[in-house]
Every structure is written in structure tokens, then in C-alpha cells.
Write a protein that holds these residues in place. Structure first.
Motif, PDB file in Angstrom:
ATOM      1  N   VAL A 160      23.210   5.742  -8.328  1.00  0.00           N
ATOM      2  CA  VAL A 160      21.924   6.102  -6.773  1.00  0.00           C
ATOM      3  C   VAL A 160      20.986   7.224  -6.896  1.00  0.00           C
ATOM      4  CG1 VAL A 160      22.308   7.120  -4.627  1.00  0.00           C
ATOM      5  CG2 VAL A 160      24.423   5.766  -5.077  1.00  0.00           C
ATOM      6  N   PRO A 161      20.461   8.335  -7.564  1.00  0.00           N
ATOM      7  CA  PRO A 161      19.975   8.805  -7.886  1.00  0.00           C
ATOM      8  C   PRO A 161      18.640   7.922  -8.592  1.00  0.00           C
ATOM      9  CG  PRO A 161      20.827   9.945  -8.720  1.00  0.00           C
ATOM     10  CD  PRO A 161      22.498   8.529  -8.232  1.00  0.00           C
ATOM     11  N   LYS A 162      18.615   7.556  -9.814  1.00  0.00           N
ATOM     12  CA  LYS A 162      17.879   6.236 -10.260  1.00  0.00           C
ATOM     13  C   LYS A 162      17.444   5.616  -9.617  1.00  0.00           C
ATOM     14  CE  LYS A 162      17.232   3.767 -14.546  1.00  0.00           C
ATOM     15  NZ  LYS A 162      16.368   4.627 -15.651  1.00  0.00           N
ATOM     16  N   ILE A 163      18.144   5.208  -8.768  1.00  0.00           N
ATOM     17  CA  ILE A 163      18.198   3.777  -7.913  1.00  0.00           C
ATOM     18  C   ILE A 163      17.031   4.325  -6.596  1.00  0.00           C
ATOM     19  CG2 ILE A 163      18.537   2.367  -5.874  1.00  0.00           C
ATOM     20  CD1 ILE A 163      20.549   1.799  -7.178  1.00  0.00           C
ATOM     21  N   ALA A 164      17.317   5.787  -6.606  1.00  0.00           N
ATOM     22  CA  ALA A 164      16.101   6.736  -5.466  1.00  0.00           C
ATOM     23  C   ALA A 164      15.104   7.151  -5.677  1.00  0.00           C
ATOM     24  CB  ALA A 164      16.771   7.374  -4.545  1.00  0.00           C
ATOM     25  N   ALA A 165      14.559   7.395  -7.286  1.00  0.00           N
ATOM     26  CA  ALA A 165      13.567   7.754  -7.541  1.00  0.00           C
ATOM     27  C   ALA A 165      13.024   6.976  -7.775  1.00  0.00           C
ATOM     28  CB  ALA A 165      13.984   8.397  -9.018  1.00  0.00           C
ATOM     29  N   ALA A 166      13.267   5.622  -8.033  1.00  0.00           N
ATOM     30  CA  ALA A 166      12.291   4.249  -8.142  1.00  0.00           C
ATOM     31  C   ALA A 166      11.897   3.842  -7.529  1.00  0.00           C
ATOM     32  CB  ALA A 166      13.456   3.186  -9.212  1.00  0.00           C
ATOM     33  N   LEU A 167      12.977   4.002  -5.607  1.00  0.00           N
ATOM     34  CA  LEU A 167      11.974   3.146  -4.596  1.00  0.00           C
ATOM     35  C   LEU A 167      11.301   4.719  -4.124  1.00  0.00           C
ATOM     36  CD1 LEU A 167      15.168   1.689  -3.418  1.00  0.00           C
ATOM     37  CD2 LEU A 167      13.602   0.612  -4.574  1.00  0.00           C
ATOM     38  N   GLU A 168      11.010   5.730  -4.802  1.00  0.00           N
ATOM     39  CA  GLU A 168      11.024   6.439  -3.791  1.00  0.00           C
ATOM     40  C   GLU A 168       9.374   6.785  -4.490  1.00  0.00           C
ATOM     41  OE1 GLU A 168      12.538  10.482  -5.249  1.00  0.00           O
ATOM     42  OE2 GLU A 168      12.902  10.426  -2.776  1.00  0.00           O
ATOM     43  N   ALA A 169       8.975   6.094  -5.650  1.00  0.00           N
ATOM     44  CA  ALA A 169       7.435   6.430  -6.828  1.00  0.00           C
ATOM     45  C   ALA A 169       7.678   4.336  -6.667  1.00  0.00           C
ATOM     46  CB  ALA A 169       8.512   6.556  -7.464  1.00  0.00           C
ATOM     47  N   LYS A 170       8.668   3.764  -6.134  1.00  0.00           N
ATOM     48  CA  LYS A 170       7.687   2.120  -6.428  1.00  0.00           C
ATOM     49  C   LYS A 170       6.891   1.561  -5.330  1.00  0.00           C
ATOM     50  CE  LYS A 170       9.503   1.371 -11.073  1.00  0.00           C
ATOM     51  NZ  LYS A 170      10.164   0.629 -11.559  1.00  0.00           N
ATOM     52  N   ARG A 171       5.859   1.550  -5.416  1.00  0.00           N
ATOM     53  CA  ARG A 171       4.856   0.755  -4.100  1.00  0.00           C
ATOM     54  C   ARG A 171       5.941  -0.448  -3.915  1.00  0.00           C
ATOM     55  NH1 ARG A 171       0.638   3.214  -2.734  1.00  0.00           N
ATOM     56  NH2 ARG A 171      -0.610   4.405  -4.285  1.00  0.00           N
TER      57      ARG A 171
ATOM     58  N   GLU B 211       1.039  -1.316   0.428  1.00  0.00           N
ATOM     59  CA  GLU B 211      -0.423  -0.008   0.401  1.00  0.00           C
ATOM     60  C   GLU B 211       1.004   1.236   0.012  1.00  0.00           C
ATOM     61  OE1 GLU B 211      -2.525  -0.497   3.363  1.00  0.00           O
ATOM     62  OE2 GLU B 211      -3.014  -1.373   2.546  1.00  0.00           O
ATOM     63  N   MET B 212       2.169   1.105   0.377  1.00  0.00           N
ATOM     64  CA  MET B 212       2.467   2.310   0.351  1.00  0.00           C
ATOM     65  C   MET B 212       4.221   2.268  -0.281  1.00  0.00           C
ATOM     66  SD  MET B 212       4.453   2.194   4.277  1.00  0.00           S
ATOM     67  CE  MET B 212       2.842   2.079   5.519  1.00  0.00           C
ATOM     68  N   THR B 213       4.644   3.154  -0.885  1.00  0.00           N
ATOM     69  CA  THR B 213       6.382   3.115  -1.583  1.00  0.00           C
ATOM     70  C   THR B 213       7.316   3.007  -0.535  1.00  0.00           C
ATOM     71  OG1 THR B 213       6.770   5.438  -1.046  1.00  0.00           O
ATOM     72  CG2 THR B 213       5.487   4.930  -3.240  1.00  0.00           C
ATOM     73  N   ILE B 214       8.358   2.480  -0.679  1.00  0.00           N
ATOM     74  CA  ILE B 214       9.675   1.645  -0.188  1.00  0.00           C
ATOM     75  C   ILE B 214       9.917   3.165   1.330  1.00  0.00           C
ATOM     76  CG2 ILE B 214      11.990   0.980  -0.115  1.00  0.00           C
ATOM     77  CD1 ILE B 214      10.896  -0.680  -2.512  1.00  0.00           C
ATOM     78  N   ARG B 215      10.225   4.464   0.123  1.00  0.00           N
ATOM     79  CA  ARG B 215      10.922   5.475   0.489  1.00  0.00           C
ATOM     80  C   ARG B 215       9.661   5.563   2.511  1.00  0.00           C
ATOM     81  NH1 ARG B 215      11.697   8.510   3.520  1.00  0.00           N
ATOM     82  NH2 ARG B 215      12.721  10.998   3.886  1.00  0.00           N
ATOM     83  N   ASP B 216       7.851   6.218   1.789  1.00  0.00           N
ATOM     84  CA  ASP B 216       7.432   5.812   2.541  1.00  0.00           C
ATOM     85  C   ASP B 216       7.393   4.892   4.244  1.00  0.00           C
ATOM     86  OD1 ASP B 216       6.269   8.349   1.150  1.00  0.00           O
ATOM     87  OD2 ASP B 216       4.628   6.978   0.335  1.00  0.00           O
ATOM     88  N   ALA B 217       7.496   4.029   3.645  1.00  0.00           N
ATOM     89  CA  ALA B 217       8.100   2.659   4.479  1.00  0.00           C
ATOM     90  C   ALA B 217       9.338   3.284   5.515  1.00  0.00           C
ATOM     91  CB  ALA B 217       7.894   1.204   4.164  1.00  0.00           C
TER      92      ALA B 217
ATOM     93  N   LEU C 149       9.822  -4.190   7.001  1.00  0.00           N
ATOM     94  CA  LEU C 149       9.133  -3.725   7.329  1.00  0.00           C
ATOM     95  C   LEU C 149       9.306  -2.679   5.963  1.00  0.00           C
ATOM     96  CD1 LEU C 149       9.886  -3.183  11.068  1.00  0.00           C
ATOM     97  CD2 LEU C 149       7.305  -4.352   9.319  1.00  0.00           C
ATOM     98  N   ASP C 150      10.614  -2.210   5.241  1.00  0.00           N
ATOM     99  CA  ASP C 150      10.532  -1.124   4.416  1.00  0.00           C
ATOM    100  C   ASP C 150      11.021  -1.389   2.850  1.00  0.00           C
ATOM    101  OD1 ASP C 150      10.749  -0.139   7.086  1.00  0.00           O
ATOM    102  OD2 ASP C 150      12.832   0.600   7.011  1.00  0.00           O
ATOM    103  N   VAL C 151      11.023  -2.883   3.053  1.00  0.00           N
ATOM    104  CA  VAL C 151      11.536  -2.434   1.239  1.00  0.00           C
ATOM    105  C   VAL C 151      10.482  -3.431   0.433  1.00  0.00           C
ATOM    106  CG1 VAL C 151      13.546  -3.369   0.101  1.00  0.00           C
ATOM    107  CG2 VAL C 151      14.055  -3.165   1.779  1.00  0.00           C
TER     108      VAL C 151
END
Length: 380
Positions: A38-49, A3-9, A81-83
Motif C-alpha cells: 500500500v505505501p508503494k502504491i500510495a507514493a506512486a499515485l501521489e507522484a504520478k500524473r 495536469e494533476m496527480t491522482i492524489r491531487d484529484a 475524475l480522480d484516477v
């Protein structure tokens, strides 16, 4: 998907953006990517659930689950819990019986083609698969349904990747790898006994960031983790090259950290990133603490790598007929010859330097004059 993105978690569990970026950087390093990724990975994990993951236990010792729960980079809590959203794992989930099996069935039905399946352990096929049954169904039947409907399947550990110990001769249960039991599906083999949890996390992160599975070798293993021999990254490699071997456990060479090849180390024929990721929070790994590699990441290791404490007869890179004793002898001879050559060269240099040094020339000229004077003085 969760229900949430990885960054949200990460944020929900009290981890800062700095912690999140450190995680992304660690994943880039494990994947062998530059810090530019790293920026590409971060962007993906911020957007992907958070991806949904179901974990199947087949013919296994649960060693990969133990490795997962003992991991520190990331920790099990961080990973679970996060990934990822771990919706089914019979060993660690709270639900049991029909309630647990319903959780698995719901994922397969409602998230077809969107979830990850992880298989731990080999899959017995002999006698209709009766040697491993869960909830009244054979492991073979469950694997074909669950893995056949997943976005991708991760074979966790050598038993799932290649059959492992259950498939060793005489293979009484007809144990199969995931790829053999469910042909035609996308499978990533994370072999090892057990697999390091960093590699499964990096595999999932790569898929989320780039939309494809990482590049694989001929045995279906990701190149970022299995692209180099243990021998090539081993901290004791210099001792191998110098012909310095442990002759017996506990001897001076063993205490000094000499090469473990004579004690049965299979590092020269085993591909895995153990020397880099290590274990127990990166503290150590088998060879680092004095035990030879047993080649557990390779197919049929129980049959092909035994006896574990006898060294291989053919040394890769030195010819098929070579053996470690000859290599050690000639390496020692070579080192001795190199030292001797270095000594002769050094003496030659000093002689040349002395011969052409001004003070040396003056002393030589003075000695020559004295000799000439003595010669003249002795004449009648």
C-alpha cells in the motif's frame, strides 16, 4: 498525461487522505498484494500524473461501458475524475462528430507512447473492415493507429480479447481480437462479458506503481484476476465435493444453494475473479444468485461452452472419462461410508472407554461374583 496527480484529484473532489489510502488498499487487495504494498502504491499515485486514456468502441454491445458506469469500487465518478483522464470515449463524451475525432487525434499526436488505449468490442477485418466504420474510417485502421502508438492497450471484454460473440461461427465479419488485428503491441486482455471495472482500475494502478504491466497468463490475462478457476473459489464448491447438485431450477437443492454443475455451470474450466470481486458493490455474482457460470471469460466461449444449460462431460480432477453423475454417486457413497466409519469408530471408542472405566470394572466384577455364588449355591 493529465495536469494533476491522482492524489491531487482526490483532494480536489473532496476526498480525504484516508479515502485515498483506502483506495490504495483496495487496489492492493484486488491485485493480490499484501498490505505492505500500500505505501508503494500510495507514493506512486501521489507522484504520478493522471494517465490519459482513450476508449475505442468497435463491434460491441457497450456492456463493458455499462459495467464501468455501474461500478462502485471505485465508482465511475471516482475513476473518471480522480484516477484517469478520459480524453475520448464516444459513448459518454460531450463532444461529437469532428470535434470528438479531433480529441482522439490530438492524444495520438501529442502523447505518443504515453497514453493508454482501451478497446471494447472485436475488430472486423473482412472486406476491408467495412462492417465497422467510425468517422469514415474502418475500426481496423483506427485500432492500428491508436493502439500502435499507445504505451499499452487494454482489451476490455471477451470480444476485444478473443473476438467474442461476433467471432463465433461462422464469423461473417471476420471479427478479430485486438492482438490479432494489431500484432506486436503490448496488450492486456481483460476478458469477461462484461469485465469487472475493478480489474481495469487495478491494471492501470499496477502500471503506475511498478512501471510494468502485471504478470499475464498464457492467454494474455493478468494473473491477479485470472489466476484461479471460478470453481476453486466458488461458495458452492463444498456441495460439488459432496455430490450435492441442483437437478432443476427451483428445486430444493437450488433453493438450498447446491452446486449448479448439472445445470451447465462452466466454473471448473473458467478462470476469473468473479467470486471475489463480485458485482453491484460486491453484493452478489451470477452463481451466488443461482445462475450457472457460462464461461464468458474464456476464448470461443460462445462456440465451446454451449449449450449453456448442459453440464460438461469431463470433470477436471476426476479423470477424462468421469462425468458428473458418477462423481455425484461416488461422492454420496463416500460421504455415507465416512459417516458409517465415524459411527463405528465412535462406538468402538465408547466400548473401550466403558471397558476401562473404574465404575464399569466394578460392575463387571460384582456381576461375576454373583454368578460364582449362584453356581456354588446350586451344587449338591
Amino acid at each position: 498525461m493529465g495536469e494533476m496527480t491522482i492524489r491531487d484529484a482526490f483532494a480536489r473532489n473532496g476526498l480525504s487522505r484516508r479515502d485515498f489510502l483506502k483506495f490504495c488498499a483496495a487496489m492492493a487487495a484486488t491485485l493480490g498484494l499484501s498490505q505492505g504494498a500500500v505505501p508503494k502504491i500510495a507514493a506512486a499515485l501521489e507522484a504520478k500524473r493522471k494517465p490519459t486514456l482513450v476508449w475505442l468502441e468497435m463491434q460491441s454491445c457497450t456492456g463493458n461501458t455499462e459495467a464501468l458506469l455501474s461500478a462502485s469500487k471505485p465508482s465511475a465518478a471516482n475513476l473518471l475524475l480522480d484516477v484517469i483522464s478520459l480524453d475520448y470515449h464516444e459513448t459518454i463524451m460531450a463532444a461529437a462528430g469532428a470535434q470528438a475525432e479531433k480529441s482522439l487525434a490530438d492524444v495520438v499526436k501529442n502523447q505518443k507512447g504515453k497514453y493508454f488505449a482501451v478497446v471494447e468490442g472485436s475488430i472486423p477485418a473482412k472486406d476491408g473492415g467495412v462492417y465497422c466504420c467510425i468517422g469514415g474510417r474502418s475500426a481496423l485502421d483506427i485500432a492500428r493507429e491508436v493502439c500502435g502508438n499507445a504505451a499499452a492497450t487494454i482489451a476490455m471484454g471477451t470480444c476485444a480479447a478473443y473476438g467474442g460473440i461476433p467471432a463465433a461461427r461462422p464469423n461473417p465479419t471476420g471479427a478479430l481480437s485486438v492482438k490479432e488485428a494489431v500484432p506486436g503491441i503490448p496488450v492486456v486482455n481483460l476478458s469477461g462479458c462484461p469485465t469487472n471495472a475493478e480489474n481495469i482500475t487495478a491494471t492501470i494502478v499496477y502500471y503506475l506503481a511498478f512501471g510494468v504491466l502485471p504478470a499475464l497468463d498464457a492467454l494474455g490475462r493478468p494473473l491477479f484476476a485470472y489466476g484461479k478457476r471460478i470453481h476453486d473459489n466458488c461458495e458452492r464448491r463444498a456441495h460439488f465435493d459432496a455430490g450435492q447438485y441442483v437437478e432443476a431450477f427451483g428445486d430444493e437443492g437450488h433453493r438450498t444453494g447446491y452446486c449448479l454443475y448439472k445445470m451447465g455451470c462452466k466454473g471448473p474450466v473458467t478462470f476469473q475473479n468473479c467470486p471475489n470481486v463480485r458485482w453491484n458493490g460486491g453484493t452478489n455474482w451470477p452463481i451466488g444468485c443461482g445462475h450457472p457460470c457460462i464461461g464468458c471469460a474464456e476464448p470461443d466461449f460462445w462456440d465451446k461452452m454451449t449449450p449453456f444449460y448442459a453440464h460438461l462431460q469431463g470433470v477436471p480432477g476426476f479423470g477424462v472419462a468421469s462425468n458428473v453423475d458418477k462423481v455425484g454417486f461416488w461422492a454420496t457413497v463416500g460421504v455415507g461410508a465416512a459417516f458409517a466409519a465415524h459411527g463405528f469408530v465412535s462406538l468402538g471408542k465408547r466400548w473401550m472407554q466403558a471397558e476401562h472405566h473404574p465404575a464399569a470394572r466394578e460392575r463387571a466384577e460384582e456381576a461375576q461374583r454373583r454368578a460364582d455364588d449362584e453356581k456354588k449355591g446350586g451344587q449338591p
